[in-house]
Write a protein that holds these residues in place. Structure first.
Motif, PDB file in Angstrom:
ATOM      1  N   GLU A  41      46.014  44.353 -21.884  1.00  0.00           N
ATOM      2  CA  GLU A  41      45.701  43.059 -21.280  1.00  0.00           C
ATOM      3  C   GLU A  41      46.847  42.077 -21.487  1.00  0.00           C
ATOM      4  O   GLU A  41      47.167  41.274 -20.601  1.00  0.00           O
ATOM      5  CB  GLU A  41      44.401  42.493 -21.863  1.00  0.00           C
ATOM      6  CG  GLU A  41      43.151  43.287 -21.522  1.00  0.00           C
ATOM      7  CD  GLU A  41      43.013  44.556 -22.355  1.00  0.00           C
ATOM      8  OE1 GLU A  41      43.774  44.718 -23.336  1.00  0.00           O
ATOM      9  OE2 GLU A  41      42.154  45.404 -22.000  1.00  0.00           O
ATOM     10  N   TRP A  42      47.472  42.108 -22.666  1.00  0.00           N
ATOM     11  CA  TRP A  42      48.597  41.213 -22.942  1.00  0.00           C
ATOM     12  C   TRP A  42      49.771  41.540 -22.032  1.00  0.00           C
ATOM     13  O   TRP A  42      50.440  40.641 -21.522  1.00  0.00           O
ATOM     14  CB  TRP A  42      49.018  41.353 -24.403  1.00  0.00           C
ATOM     15  CG  TRP A  42      50.056  40.361 -24.850  1.00  0.00           C
ATOM     16  CD1 TRP A  42      49.839  39.148 -25.427  1.00  0.00           C
ATOM     17  CD2 TRP A  42      51.487  40.509 -24.758  1.00  0.00           C
ATOM     18  NE1 TRP A  42      51.029  38.520 -25.700  1.00  0.00           N
ATOM     19  CE2 TRP A  42      52.060  39.333 -25.306  1.00  0.00           C
ATOM     20  CE3 TRP A  42      52.336  41.501 -24.286  1.00  0.00           C
ATOM     21  CZ2 TRP A  42      53.444  39.143 -25.380  1.00  0.00           C
ATOM     22  CZ3 TRP A  42      53.711  41.314 -24.344  1.00  0.00           C
ATOM     23  CH2 TRP A  42      54.254  40.139 -24.892  1.00  0.00           C
ATOM     24  N   ARG A  53      49.176  40.159 -18.547  1.00  0.00           N
ATOM     25  CA  ARG A  53      49.401  38.711 -18.515  1.00  0.00           C
ATOM     26  C   ARG A  53      50.892  38.379 -18.565  1.00  0.00           C
ATOM     27  O   ARG A  53      51.364  37.479 -17.862  1.00  0.00           O
ATOM     28  CB  ARG A  53      48.679  38.030 -19.680  1.00  0.00           C
ATOM     29  CG  ARG A  53      47.165  38.034 -19.575  1.00  0.00           C
ATOM     30  CD  ARG A  53      46.549  37.032 -20.527  1.00  0.00           C
ATOM     31  NE  ARG A  53      46.912  37.300 -21.907  1.00  0.00           N
ATOM     32  CZ  ARG A  53      46.224  38.085 -22.723  1.00  0.00           C
ATOM     33  NH1 ARG A  53      45.127  38.712 -22.282  1.00  0.00           N
ATOM     34  NH2 ARG A  53      46.611  38.279 -23.971  1.00  0.00           N
ATOM     35  N   GLU A 110      53.354  36.420 -15.664  1.00  0.00           N
ATOM     36  CA  GLU A 110      54.209  35.262 -15.894  1.00  0.00           C
ATOM     37  C   GLU A 110      55.580  35.452 -15.247  1.00  0.00           C
ATOM     38  O   GLU A 110      56.233  34.484 -14.852  1.00  0.00           O
ATOM     39  CB  GLU A 110      54.383  35.030 -17.398  1.00  0.00           C
ATOM     40  CG  GLU A 110      53.115  34.612 -18.116  1.00  0.00           C
ATOM     41  CD  GLU A 110      53.294  34.561 -19.626  1.00  0.00           C
ATOM     42  OE1 GLU A 110      54.416  34.859 -20.097  1.00  0.00           O
ATOM     43  OE2 GLU A 110      52.327  34.240 -20.324  1.00  0.00           O
ATOM     44  N   GLU A 121      45.903  39.791 -10.152  1.00  0.00           N
ATOM     45  CA  GLU A 121      45.756  40.389 -11.479  1.00  0.00           C
ATOM     46  C   GLU A 121      45.344  41.855 -11.420  1.00  0.00           C
ATOM     47  O   GLU A 121      45.846  42.683 -12.191  1.00  0.00           O
ATOM     48  CB  GLU A 121      44.731  39.594 -12.299  1.00  0.00           C
ATOM     49  CG  GLU A 121      44.597  40.087 -13.726  1.00  0.00           C
ATOM     50  CD  GLU A 121      43.702  39.200 -14.579  1.00  0.00           C
ATOM     51  OE1 GLU A 121      43.388  39.613 -15.724  1.00  0.00           O
ATOM     52  OE2 GLU A 121      43.313  38.115 -14.102  1.00  0.00           O
TER      53      GLU A 121
END
Length: 205
Positions: free
Chosen positions: A129-130, A133, A137, A143
């Motif tokens: 998940e990190w 994300r 960026e 997503e």
């Protein structure tokens, strides 16, 4: 032998390339990543376009296209993926002998080991998940689509690494240090690795 060569394996979205670039800058080392494609094309004496879409991918026996071009270093009849790996491996070995560099991906850890060249083998990872994300960026995208891309590229890298080395990509025993970049973030992870390398590599300021 001094370990003044660093190889950087990384999960997609973990910031491995960013960390490798900052690490090389902090240590005064040369940094090698995507430019290895250009270097490989020059060595093979082929158009760089031949390697488009082939980077860090294993040859597909069901979509195999033999290559019959290039200079004397090229084994005619091989796939573009195999030729790219061969050329990059020759270059990586030469860079390893020269020392003072950070090399990202491309099975560099195994290539250097086979060539009898000492190196510090790093692997950068982070929770899925990190990583999604973090990639969002850098590259705005839906997503769900980004999650699918992260999963796809991880699978490609794992298949590539196993195909050319016979080892399992990301397995801790294949590396000297595995780091979760999500724990401290890109900046602090880079700084701590640079400090670790300064202490490890004798003769560095």
């Amino acid at each position: 032998m001094k370990k003044n060569v660093i190889t950087m394996g990384r999960q997609f979205g973990s910031g491995g390339r960013e960390i490798g670039k900052r690490l090389s800058s902090a240590l005064g080392f040369s940094f090698y990543d995507e430019q290895l494609i250009t270097m490989a094309a020059q060595r093979a004496e082929v158009r760089e376009e031949l390697f488009a879409g082939k980077e860090e991918k294993a040859a597909n026996p069901w979509l195999f296209t033999a290559v019959y071009e290039g200079g004397p270093r090229v084994q005619q009849g091989k796939s573009a993926e195999d030729i790219l790996f061969q050329m990059q491996s020759e270059i990586i070995a030469e860079l390893g002998r020269a020392g003072g560099c950070v090399i990202v991906g491309r099975c560099a850890d195994a290539v250097l080991e086979q060539a009898g060249i000492d190196c510090l083998r790093l692997f950068i990872c982070a929770p899925f998940e990190w990583r999604v994300r973090h990639r969002l960026e850098l590259e705005p995208m839906d997503e769900k689509a980004m999650a699918a891309q992260v999963e796809k590229i991880d699978k490609q890298r794992a298949k590539y690494y196993t195909y050319y080395t016979g080892r399992h990509w990301g397995a801790p025993e294949n590396y000297d240090l595995c780091v979760n970049s999500a724990r401290l973030g890109i900046d602090q992870t880079s700084s701590l690795l640079a400090e670790h390398c300064r202490q490890l590599f004798s003769g560095l300021a």
